[in-house]
Design a protein around this motif. Structure first.
Motif: not given
Length: 357
Positions: A84-85, A170-174, A89-90, A160-161
């Motif tokens: 939910l961002y 405070g967070m990356t996708y990965g 992701f894909e 990308y992650a």
């Protein structure tokens, strides 16, 4: 006196062994039980999981399961990775590649560009995705990454992650793993379970993401495109011999979108056993869950619901309705709001989505 006291303690259940001579015994304290679930609240779903695992790993239980049959399957997006961002992701990555990546955006075929624009319209304006968009996206993604070697695609996913996750600080996708679910992995591993990721997302994309949490690549099942060798051209693989200096390359030919019953078919092809534990979060996982419920061995299935609209971007009303539906189907329900002490860990906060002009 000291030797006598130690001798008494050696016979107690709190000690595992005593050695040495009579005057100098060696005392080995029994290790404290591991606290696996520090990110969970006490809840019905966690109790159900621990009760199940303790039962089927107890050799005295009539429901005991041998280790080779302790198979667990996990969906990825929305089950142990954020989705939910503002969407999967894909989907986010395809939108970026086609509409923003300067190395590709002018090369995208029209149908690929259309799929990427569908995603952009959905996340920015709320316009509904077209019917059967999962297949439209799968075909577009096959084309968008065609020609990449396996290593190049892996590097692209990881690059990308590494970007900041939209809608969070405070967070990356990965890094967007659900901390409580990572604890489930540890718990199952220590109790003799083998677990597989069974995702609708691209297999090689999933592999790139779960490297960070140590899931072996041969335990990942997902959407597949056909591969070829760099010098193969139009020659069929059965008629071509790969040279040692050639690379494996992604093609634009979609083999399978790993959703719904396709998940069951892929589990059967690749694992060869019916799972006894299954974890998911959507209707795309129901077939996998129902396959687990068909096992003659003791089994359990779990659905996460995204009902936490304070710490995550969620539709609580929709999630609660789904929870009722999953319970009626015989699934255990995990509430992210009520059952998780934390979702992504300390230092991560939900914020409004931002979109560049």
């Amino acid at each position: 006196m000291l030797a006598a006291i130690l001798t008494i303690f050696c016979g107690a259940s709190m000690l595992t062994s005593c050695g040495g001579d009579d005057d100098n015994p060696v005392v080995t304290p029994k290790p404290a039980p591991k606290n696996y679930f520090q990110s969970w609240n006490n809840c019905e779903a966690l109790t159900a999981l621990k009760t199940y695992v303790e039962d089927v790993t107890d050799p005295q239980s009539p429901r005991f399961i041998n280790e080779e049959d302790r198979i667990a399957t996990f969906d990825m997006d929305g089950t142990f990775v954020g989705e939910l961002y503002p969407t999967y992701f894909e989907y986010n990555m395809l939108e970026y590649r086609v509409l923003d990546d300067p190395s590709y955006r002018d090369k995208a075929p029209e149908d690929v560009r259309e799929a990427a624009q569908d995603i952009r319209d959905f996340v920015r304006t709320g316009k509904a995705l077209p019917a059967q968009f999962d297949m439209k996206h799968a075909r577009a993604a096959a084309k968008a990454y065609a020609g990449m070697t396996i290593a190049e695609f892996d590097a692209y996913v990881k690059a990308y992650a590494a970007l900041p996750a939209n809608g969070f600080t405070g967070m990356t996708y990965g890094q967007s793993f659900y901390k409580p679910m990572l604890e489930v992995f540890d718990y199952l591993k220590d109790h003799g379970f083998t677990y597989y990721v069974v995702s609708g997302s691209d297999r090689f994309l999933c592999r790139a993401l779960v490297d960070a949490i140590g899931i072996p690549r041969n335990k990942v099942i997902g959407m597949d495109v056909m591969l070829e060798v760099s010098g193969q051209g139009k020659v069929q693989g059965v008629n071509y011999t790969m040279a040692s200096d050639e690379k494996l390359i992604r093609t634009d030919s979609l083999l399978i979108k790993n959703l719904k019953t396709n998940k069951v078919l892929q589990i059967t092809q690749e694992i060869g056993k019916v799972p006894v534990l299954s974890f998911g979060n959507s209707s795309g996982d129901c077939s996998m869950h129902n396959y687990c419920l068909s096992s003659p061995l003791s089994h359990a299935v779990f659905m996460l619901i995204a009902d936490d609209d304070m710490r995550d971007h969620a539709n609580r009303e929709k999630a609660l309705k789904l929870g009722e539906q999953w319970r009626a189907s015989g699934y255990n329900v995990i509430s992210m709001r009520d059952d998780f002490r934390t979702i992504y860990g300390p230092g991560v906060e939900k914020v409004d989505f931002t979109f560049p002009e």
